[in-house]
Design a protein around this motif. Structure first.
Motif, PDB file in Angstrom:
ATOM      1  N   MET A   1       0.833  -1.210   0.000  1.00  0.00           N
ATOM      2  CA  MET A   1       0.000   0.000   0.000  1.00  0.00           C
ATOM      3  C   MET A   1       0.861   1.251   0.000  1.00  0.00           C
ATOM      4  SD  MET A   1      -2.976   1.160   2.655  1.00  0.00           S
ATOM      5  CE  MET A   1      -3.735   2.768   2.558  1.00  0.00           C
ATOM      6  N   ASP A   2       1.899   1.276   0.836  1.00  0.00           N
ATOM      7  CA  ASP A   2       2.763   2.453   0.935  1.00  0.00           C
ATOM      8  C   ASP A   2       3.449   2.762  -0.389  1.00  0.00           C
ATOM      9  OD1 ASP A   2       2.059   2.735   3.539  1.00  0.00           O
ATOM     10  OD2 ASP A   2       3.867   1.851   4.374  1.00  0.00           O
ATOM     11  N   ASP A   3       3.940   1.707  -1.070  1.00  0.00           N
ATOM     12  CA  ASP A   3       4.614   1.902  -2.357  1.00  0.00           C
ATOM     13  C   ASP A   3       3.650   2.483  -3.385  1.00  0.00           C
ATOM     14  OD1 ASP A   3       6.954   0.929  -1.334  1.00  0.00           O
ATOM     15  OD2 ASP A   3       6.770  -1.064  -2.225  1.00  0.00           O
ATOM     16  N   ALA A   4       2.453   1.953  -3.410  1.00  0.00           N
ATOM     17  CA  ALA A   4       1.458   2.418  -4.380  1.00  0.00           C
ATOM     18  C   ALA A   4       1.076   3.876  -4.112  1.00  0.00           C
ATOM     19  CB  ALA A   4       0.218   1.527  -4.329  1.00  0.00           C
ATOM     20  N   ILE A   5       0.835   4.198  -2.850  1.00  0.00           N
ATOM     21  CA  ILE A   5       0.477   5.577  -2.487  1.00  0.00           C
ATOM     22  C   ILE A   5       1.605   6.535  -2.848  1.00  0.00           C
ATOM     23  CG2 ILE A   5       0.075   7.130  -0.537  1.00  0.00           C
ATOM     24  CD1 ILE A   5      -2.405   5.596  -1.023  1.00  0.00           C
ATOM     25  N   SER A   6       2.816   6.178  -2.473  1.00  0.00           N
ATOM     26  CA  SER A   6       3.970   7.039  -2.757  1.00  0.00           C
ATOM     27  C   SER A   6       4.119   7.285  -4.254  1.00  0.00           C
ATOM     28  CB  SER A   6       5.256   6.409  -2.212  1.00  0.00           C
ATOM     29  OG  SER A   6       5.183   6.258  -0.816  1.00  0.00           O
ATOM     30  N   TYR A   7       3.976   6.235  -5.026  1.00  0.00           N
ATOM     31  CA  TYR A   7       4.116   6.338  -6.481  1.00  0.00           C
ATOM     32  C   TYR A   7       3.058   7.273  -7.067  1.00  0.00           C
ATOM     33  CZ  TYR A   7       4.271   4.830 -11.377  1.00  0.00           C
ATOM     34  OH  TYR A   7       4.361   4.796 -12.748  1.00  0.00           O
ATOM     35  N   LEU A   8       1.802   7.082  -6.657  1.00  0.00           N
ATOM     36  CA  LEU A   8       0.707   7.859  -7.217  1.00  0.00           C
ATOM     37  C   LEU A   8       0.752   9.320  -6.793  1.00  0.00           C
ATOM     38  CD1 LEU A   8      -2.110   5.206  -6.783  1.00  0.00           C
ATOM     39  CD2 LEU A   8      -1.154   5.994  -8.958  1.00  0.00           C
ATOM     40  N   VAL A   9       1.132   9.560  -5.547  1.00  0.00           N
ATOM     41  CA  VAL A   9       1.252  10.932  -5.038  1.00  0.00           C
ATOM     42  C   VAL A   9       2.340  11.686  -5.793  1.00  0.00           C
ATOM     43  CG1 VAL A   9       2.037  12.247  -3.026  1.00  0.00           C
ATOM     44  CG2 VAL A   9       0.246  10.522  -2.772  1.00  0.00           C
ATOM     45  N   TYR A 178      -0.129   0.723 -10.561  1.00  0.00           N
ATOM     46  CA  TYR A 178      -0.942   0.805  -9.344  1.00  0.00           C
ATOM     47  C   TYR A 178      -2.322   1.409  -9.623  1.00  0.00           C
ATOM     48  CZ  TYR A 178       3.527  -0.047  -6.986  1.00  0.00           C
ATOM     49  OH  TYR A 178       4.731  -0.593  -6.564  1.00  0.00           O
ATOM     50  N   ARG A 179      -2.939   0.994 -10.716  1.00  0.00           N
ATOM     51  CA  ARG A 179      -4.236   1.583 -11.055  1.00  0.00           C
ATOM     52  C   ARG A 179      -5.343   1.177 -10.088  1.00  0.00           C
ATOM     53  NH1 ARG A 179      -4.729   0.190 -17.300  1.00  0.00           N
ATOM     54  NH2 ARG A 179      -3.762  -1.714 -16.488  1.00  0.00           N
ATOM     55  N   SER A 180      -5.201   0.040  -9.434  1.00  0.00           N
ATOM     56  CA  SER A 180      -6.213  -0.345  -8.438  1.00  0.00           C
ATOM     57  C   SER A 180      -6.208   0.647  -7.275  1.00  0.00           C
ATOM     58  CB  SER A 180      -5.956  -1.765  -7.918  1.00  0.00           C
ATOM     59  OG  SER A 180      -6.081  -2.713  -8.956  1.00  0.00           O
ATOM     60  N   MET A 181      -5.024   1.016  -6.788  1.00  0.00           N
ATOM     61  CA  MET A 181      -4.946   2.002  -5.713  1.00  0.00           C
ATOM     62  C   MET A 181      -5.474   3.350  -6.184  1.00  0.00           C
ATOM     63  SD  MET A 181      -4.351   2.710  -2.610  1.00  0.00           S
ATOM     64  CE  MET A 181      -3.416   1.297  -2.000  1.00  0.00           C
ATOM     65  N   ALA A 182      -5.196   3.714  -7.422  1.00  0.00           N
ATOM     66  CA  ALA A 182      -5.748   4.962  -7.964  1.00  0.00           C
ATOM     67  C   ALA A 182      -7.280   4.909  -7.928  1.00  0.00           C
ATOM     68  CB  ALA A 182      -5.249   5.175  -9.391  1.00  0.00           C
ATOM     69  N   THR A 183      -7.844   3.755  -8.257  1.00  0.00           N
ATOM     70  CA  THR A 183      -9.303   3.575  -8.206  1.00  0.00           C
ATOM     71  C   THR A 183      -9.817   3.779  -6.792  1.00  0.00           C
ATOM     72  OG1 THR A 183      -9.223   1.995 -10.031  1.00  0.00           O
ATOM     73  CG2 THR A 183     -11.194   1.966  -8.675  1.00  0.00           C
ATOM     74  N   TYR A 184      -9.135   3.195  -5.803  1.00  0.00           N
ATOM     75  CA  TYR A 184      -9.587   3.341  -4.413  1.00  0.00           C
ATOM     76  C   TYR A 184      -9.538   4.803  -3.975  1.00  0.00           C
ATOM     77  CZ  TYR A 184      -8.749  -1.719  -4.483  1.00  0.00           C
ATOM     78  OH  TYR A 184      -8.752  -3.048  -4.815  1.00  0.00           O
ATOM     79  N   LEU A 185      -8.536   5.532  -4.446  1.00  0.00           N
ATOM     80  CA  LEU A 185      -8.442   6.963  -4.123  1.00  0.00           C
ATOM     81  C   LEU A 185      -9.581   7.749  -4.783  1.00  0.00           C
ATOM     82  CD1 LEU A 185      -4.580   7.340  -4.376  1.00  0.00           C
ATOM     83  CD2 LEU A 185      -5.939   7.944  -2.359  1.00  0.00           C
ATOM     84  N   LEU A 186      -9.892   7.409  -6.021  1.00  0.00           N
ATOM     85  CA  LEU A 186     -10.994   8.090  -6.718  1.00  0.00           C
ATOM     86  C   LEU A 186     -12.328   7.807  -6.036  1.00  0.00           C
ATOM     87  CD1 LEU A 186      -9.892   7.349 -10.404  1.00  0.00           C
ATOM     88  CD2 LEU A 186      -9.748   9.560  -9.230  1.00  0.00           C
TER      89      LEU A 186
END
Length: 200
Positions: A1-9, A178-186
């Motif tokens: 989760m942390d890697d995905a968040i960091s990447y997307l941010v 990390y498009r799944s994490m992007a989806t959760y953020l949206l």
């Protein structure tokens, strides 16, 4: 989760703003298997609350929700639980495919996303949105975005001023892997802004 968040941010300042405004998103999780696919069929084009109430009535009626019990149920019984005729047929199709061994849900965790998709898409009533959500919630796929989801599309349009299908596709490609994490953020932004309870 942390890697995905960091990447997307790092990729998109808007993702950082979502987290600053509303905190971290809830990562949805559902068990693999028949019941989850039944629930996803019931959730098509209706609220999750409505679909949940429907499924609870089916559980009360059948005691155990399985391919066998669904397939043996009459249309009248399932209609009494609030299931539409169309979705009853979808549940029958899913049950029949499992009972005849055309698909084996227990093997999906060992298959690629595309292998799972190619099997499920053959079942009447299971489209790409249902498959995307099953892959994300149950099989924990990290790089999917359900572009058939109205909340996802509307949030992308709102936050990124991006409207054409081709441009939306191109934008979301930049969020790999990390498009799944992007989806959760949206979804997180969509629900939080509207003060709606998160139900997955």
């Amino acid at each position: 989760m942390d890697d995905a968040i960091s990447y997307l941010v790092e990729k998109e300042i808007i993702f950082k703003k979502i987290i600053d405004d509303y905190g971290l998103p809830i990562i949805p999780s559902r068990p693999e298997g028949f019941e989850t696919l039944c629930k996803l069929i019931l959730e098509q084009q209706v609220s999750i609350e409505s679909a949940k109430a429907c499924f609870q009535k089916i559980e009360k009626l059948l005691k155990t929700v399985s391919p066998e019990t669904i397939f043996k149920s009459s249309q009248e019984d399932l209609r009494s639980c609030g299931v539409s005729r169309q979705k009853i047929n979808y549940l029958y199709h899913l049950s029949e495919n499992i009972l005849s061994d055309k698909i084996q849900l227990e093997t999906f965790s060992q298959k690629t996303d595309e292998e799972v998709r190619s099997e499920l898409i053959k079942i009447k009533g299971i489209g790409h949105w249902t498959i995307d959500v099953y892959l994300m919630f149950s099989l924990k796929s990290k790089d999917l975005i359900p572009l058939g989801d109205i909340a996802v599309i509307n949030t992308i349009r709102e936050l990124f001023d991006c409207y054409e299908k081709e441009n939306i596709q191109k934008l979301t490609e930049t969020w790999k892997p990390y498009r799944s994490m992007a989806t959760y953020l949206l979804w997180h932004h969509y629900l939080s802004k509207r003060n709606r309870k998160v139900i997955f």
